[in-house]
Motif scaffolding. Sequence first.
Motif, mmCIF file in Angstrom:
data_model
loop_
_atom_site.group_PDB
_atom_site.id
_atom_site.type_symbol
_atom_site.label_atom_id
_atom_site.label_comp_id
_atom_site.label_asym_id
_atom_site.label_seq_id
_atom_site.Cartn_x
_atom_site.Cartn_y
_atom_site.Cartn_z
ATOM 1 N N ALA A 105 15.195 -4.487 2.511
ATOM 2 C CA ALA A 105 14.678 -3.128 2.416
ATOM 3 C C ALA A 105 14.392 -2.565 3.812
ATOM 4 C CB ALA A 105 13.407 -3.110 1.572
ATOM 5 N N LEU A 106 13.877 -3.418 4.682
ATOM 6 C CA LEU A 106 13.556 -2.957 6.037
ATOM 7 C C LEU A 106 14.808 -2.707 6.866
ATOM 8 C CD1 LEU A 106 10.454 -5.172 6.858
ATOM 9 C CD2 LEU A 106 10.528 -2.733 6.361
ATOM 10 N N MET A 107 15.946 -3.256 6.431
ATOM 11 C CA MET A 107 17.208 -2.978 7.121
ATOM 12 C C MET A 107 17.562 -1.495 7.019
ATOM 13 S SD MET A 107 18.872 -5.258 8.799
ATOM 14 C CE MET A 107 20.661 -5.159 8.653
ATOM 15 N N GLY A 108 16.916 -0.784 6.107
ATOM 16 C CA GLY A 108 17.131 0.652 6.006
ATOM 17 C C GLY A 108 16.635 1.393 7.234
ATOM 18 N N GLY A 109 15.837 0.732 8.058
ATOM 19 C CA GLY A 109 15.405 1.315 9.316
ATOM 20 C C GLY A 109 14.064 2.005 9.233
ATOM 21 N N LYS A 110 13.674 2.398 8.021
ATOM 22 C CA LYS A 110 12.389 3.058 7.877
ATOM 23 C C LYS A 110 11.275 2.024 7.841
ATOM 24 C CE LYS A 110 13.898 5.928 4.477
ATOM 25 N NZ LYS A 110 13.952 7.011 3.500
ATOM 26 N N ALA A 111 10.147 2.349 8.476
ATOM 27 C CA ALA A 111 8.974 1.488 8.366
ATOM 28 C C ALA A 111 8.351 1.704 6.999
ATOM 29 C CB ALA A 111 7.982 1.804 9.474
ATOM 30 N N LEU A 112 8.005 0.639 6.319
ATOM 31 C CA LEU A 112 7.486 0.745 4.958
ATOM 32 C C LEU A 112 6.096 0.130 4.866
ATOM 33 C CD1 LEU A 112 10.755 -0.349 3.101
ATOM 34 C CD2 LEU A 112 9.888 1.970 3.410
ATOM 35 N N THR A 113 5.341 0.582 3.895
ATOM 36 C CA THR A 113 4.003 0.036 3.692
ATOM 37 C C THR A 113 4.076 -1.213 2.827
ATOM 38 O OG1 THR A 113 3.610 1.266 1.674
ATOM 39 C CG2 THR A 113 3.080 2.362 3.742
ATOM 40 N N ALA A 114 2.985 -1.952 2.815
ATOM 41 C CA ALA A 114 2.934 -3.175 2.021
ATOM 42 C C ALA A 114 3.137 -2.867 0.539
ATOM 43 C CB ALA A 114 1.596 -3.879 2.237
ATOM 44 N N THR A 115 2.587 -1.774 0.082
ATOM 45 C CA THR A 115 2.732 -1.411 -1.325
ATOM 46 C C THR A 115 4.193 -1.145 -1.668
ATOM 47 O OG1 THR A 115 0.611 -0.314 -1.020
ATOM 48 C CG2 THR A 115 1.727 0.023 -3.106
ATOM 49 N N GLU A 116 4.864 -0.384 -0.818
ATOM 50 C CA GLU A 116 6.279 -0.100 -1.064
ATOM 51 C C GLU A 116 7.102 -1.380 -1.083
ATOM 52 O OE1 GLU A 116 6.902 4.272 1.012
ATOM 53 O OE2 GLU A 116 6.546 2.530 2.285
ATOM 54 N N LEU A 117 6.825 -2.252 -0.120
ATOM 55 C CA LEU A 117 7.585 -3.493 -0.046
ATOM 56 C C LEU A 117 7.318 -4.373 -1.255
ATOM 57 C CD1 LEU A 117 7.198 -4.171 3.754
ATOM 58 C CD2 LEU A 117 9.322 -3.750 2.512
ATOM 59 N N ALA A 118 6.069 -4.391 -1.705
ATOM 60 C CA ALA A 118 5.746 -5.164 -2.899
ATOM 61 C C ALA A 118 6.544 -4.634 -4.085
ATOM 62 C CB ALA A 118 4.253 -5.097 -3.178
ATOM 63 N N GLY A 119 6.680 -3.307 -4.145
ATOM 64 C CA GLY A 119 7.446 -2.703 -5.227
ATOM 65 C C GLY A 119 8.903 -3.118 -5.222
ATOM 66 N N THR A 120 9.539 -3.022 -4.073
ATOM 67 C CA THR A 120 10.956 -3.389 -4.011
ATOM 68 C C THR A 120 11.166 -4.872 -4.283
ATOM 69 O OG1 THR A 120 10.837 -3.738 -1.638
ATOM 70 C CG2 THR A 120 11.496 -1.569 -2.377
ATOM 71 N N ALA A 121 10.183 -5.682 -3.911
ATOM 72 C CA ALA A 121 10.347 -7.118 -4.131
ATOM 73 C C ALA A 121 9.938 -7.512 -5.544
ATOM 74 C CB ALA A 121 9.540 -7.909 -3.105
ATOM 75 N N ILE A 167 6.796 -7.852 -6.772
ATOM 76 C CA ILE A 167 5.649 -8.759 -6.778
ATOM 77 C C ILE A 167 4.373 -7.948 -6.577
ATOM 78 C CG2 ILE A 167 6.824 -10.834 -5.998
ATOM 79 C CD1 ILE A 167 6.178 -10.049 -3.190
ATOM 80 N N THR A 168 3.247 -8.606 -6.793
ATOM 81 C CA THR A 168 1.977 -7.914 -6.619
ATOM 82 C C THR A 168 1.649 -7.763 -5.140
ATOM 83 O OG1 THR A 168 0.760 -9.961 -6.663
ATOM 84 C CG2 THR A 168 1.087 -8.843 -8.757
ATOM 85 N N LEU A 169 0.658 -6.945 -4.907
ATOM 86 C CA LEU A 169 0.286 -6.632 -3.539
ATOM 87 C C LEU A 169 -0.231 -7.864 -2.794
ATOM 88 C CD1 LEU A 169 0.250 -4.253 -1.704
ATOM 89 C CD2 LEU A 169 -2.038 -3.698 -2.500
ATOM 90 N N GLN A 170 -0.973 -8.713 -3.484
ATOM 91 C CA GLN A 170 -1.512 -9.904 -2.821
ATOM 92 C C GLN A 170 -0.404 -10.814 -2.336
ATOM 93 O OE1 GLN A 170 -2.135 -8.545 -5.893
ATOM 94 N NE2 GLN A 170 -3.293 -10.138 -6.923
ATOM 95 N N THR A 171 0.558 -11.049 -3.230
ATOM 96 C CA THR A 171 1.668 -11.924 -2.859
ATOM 97 C C THR A 171 2.445 -11.332 -1.693
ATOM 98 O OG1 THR A 171 1.801 -12.425 -5.193
ATOM 99 C CG2 THR A 171 3.572 -13.225 -3.823
ATOM 100 N N ALA A 172 2.695 -10.033 -1.763
ATOM 101 C CA ALA A 172 3.427 -9.380 -0.689
ATOM 102 C C ALA A 172 2.684 -9.535 0.632
ATOM 103 C CB ALA A 172 3.618 -7.905 -1.017
ATOM 104 N N SER A 173 1.395 -9.359 0.592
ATOM 105 C CA SER A 173 0.606 -9.488 1.812
ATOM 106 C C SER A 173 0.774 -10.868 2.427
ATOM 107 C CB SER A 173 -0.862 -9.230 1.488
ATOM 108 O OG SER A 173 -1.649 -9.360 2.639
ATOM 109 N N SER A 174 0.766 -11.875 1.578
ATOM 110 C CA SER A 174 0.961 -13.238 2.062
ATOM 111 C C SER A 174 2.324 -13.407 2.717
ATOM 112 C CB SER A 174 0.797 -14.210 0.894
ATOM 113 O OG SER A 174 1.462 -15.413 1.144
ATOM 114 N N HIS A 175 3.352 -12.888 2.050
ATOM 115 C CA HIS A 175 4.702 -12.982 2.617
ATOM 116 C C HIS A 175 4.794 -12.251 3.945
ATOM 117 C CE1 HIS A 175 6.596 -15.135 -0.543
ATOM 118 N NE2 HIS A 175 6.378 -14.219 -1.467
ATOM 119 N N LEU A 176 4.204 -11.073 3.997
ATOM 120 C CA LEU A 176 4.308 -10.260 5.208
ATOM 121 C C LEU A 176 3.648 -10.953 6.391
ATOM 122 C CD1 LEU A 176 3.738 -6.757 3.626
ATOM 123 C CD2 LEU A 176 5.816 -7.601 4.721
#
Lengths: 228, 228
Positions: free
Chosen positions: A25-41, A43-52
């Motif tokens: 998703a980040l290859m799109g070049g746009k900076a994304l928020t944790a919530t957006e990234l959690a959505g595309t992946a 998963i929940t926000l907590q899990t995404a935060s851990s991955h990030l």
Amino acid sequence: MKEGPDIAQIGALIGDPARANMLTALMGGKALTATELAGTAGITLQTASSHLSKLEAGGLISQRKQGRHRYFALADDDVGLLLESLMGFAAHRGFTRHRTGPKDPALRKARVCYNHLAGDYGVRMLDSLVAEEVITGAGDDLSLTDTGAEKMTALGIDLSALTRSRRPVCRTCLDWSERRSHLAGSLGQALLTLFLDKGWARRETDSRAVRFTGTGEKEFAKLFPLPA
Amino acid sequence: MKEGPDIAQIGALIGDPARANMLTALMGGKALTATELAGTAGITLQTASSHLSKLEAGGLISQRKQGRHRYFALADDDVGLLLESLMGFAAHRGFTRHRTGPKDPALRKARVCYNHLAGDYGVRMLDSLVAEEVITGAGDDLSLTDTGAEKMTALGIDLSALTRSRRPVCRTCLDWSERRSHLAGSLGQALLTLFLDKGWARRETDSRAVRFTGTGEKEFAKLFPLPA
DNA sequence: TTCATACTTCGATGCTAACCGAAGCATCGA
DNA sequence: TCGATGCTTCGGTTAGCATCGAAGTATGAA
């Protein structure tokens, strides 16, 4: 023994589906928020935060705080190039995340590769730049010629700004759909920005695809003629 | 959604330390048996067998039965190029499997990259070939010139055999120690074979390092002069 | 045939890491 | 000051997978 770099750690970082989805998703070049990234992946926000935090510790991404948002982006060009080459390898072996969908042709025609243009149009652009002797050099050592510098300046690109930074001006990036090189580096980024600013092309939402307008197609064909 | 290639599967394959060690060992270019690979990875034969079947299913390696031995090797050049670029990324970020040991200088000077020459000497060789106009082309599209073809034939390289195969004759490969390109492809492989056959260089055991002999150094310097 | 070597398959174990619920911190607007 | 939003941290659960012992298959040698 066990000399050399450790590729396992990076492999493991990219090897998790959730993290891989975020990186793609980040290859799109746009900076994304944790919530957006959690959505595309998915998963929940907590899990995404851990991955990030893992990705950041591994140097693959960087974050920028802005108000109560945290914007995540790929750490630098190298990460983008590595991911694109991984995609090329994966595509060639038939590792696809879904059967090729309707968006696929648009992606193969023109898409964003972190911060520059990729796909058929990206490859054609580099071919043309080399044929017109705007860029010379073999292998990965590309450089801008004097006449090339004039042409780019005439287009409205501030070359002094590009050379001032530590980043290389011209780099090659292996295109996953074409399996040939396109132009990366600060010049590649500047050219994509130019297309978007002039209204010749615009990014699709929620996709890496880049759609050229009618006049955009014409201008592109005029600027980057195909070698005979 | 979820368009594009799936990099997670490949990342996961490379992401396991045991598998990464096996792959790195196979970057030496020699086909190895399951027992040997188990040894370098520090695991039992059963575990190694399981890993090897996964790597084969993923298309990263291939096996060849010979008597009661099974020799494993990287599936093709693409795998080698991918691993080398991963190593470059890892080395640049400080992901090393051990603190840089005594073998490190030798590796950086000249080493085997699956089937061709890498390291300082590999990069110098490509630089020289381009400067002498044996090879031309920008980006990854390298090609042999007519005079270049003559020179290679004079060296004793059978070009017709190289062009007959489907593999590209000239390719670039991003060197992990130099962070610049060296020559891969069937010509790169033929040149390394030439050095070894002529006795100009020989491979170290249990390492990717390549050690040039005294005359080998001289012949190499004569054949591939540094651009002024 | 018999034994040895090389490797695979099966089954069981144990550890790691992904995952989420709940609670905690930080920032913004009112 | 209070609530709302965005994100992180903590704790506990679960699932996947790497690992190895033991048994099974294939090839070669004696």
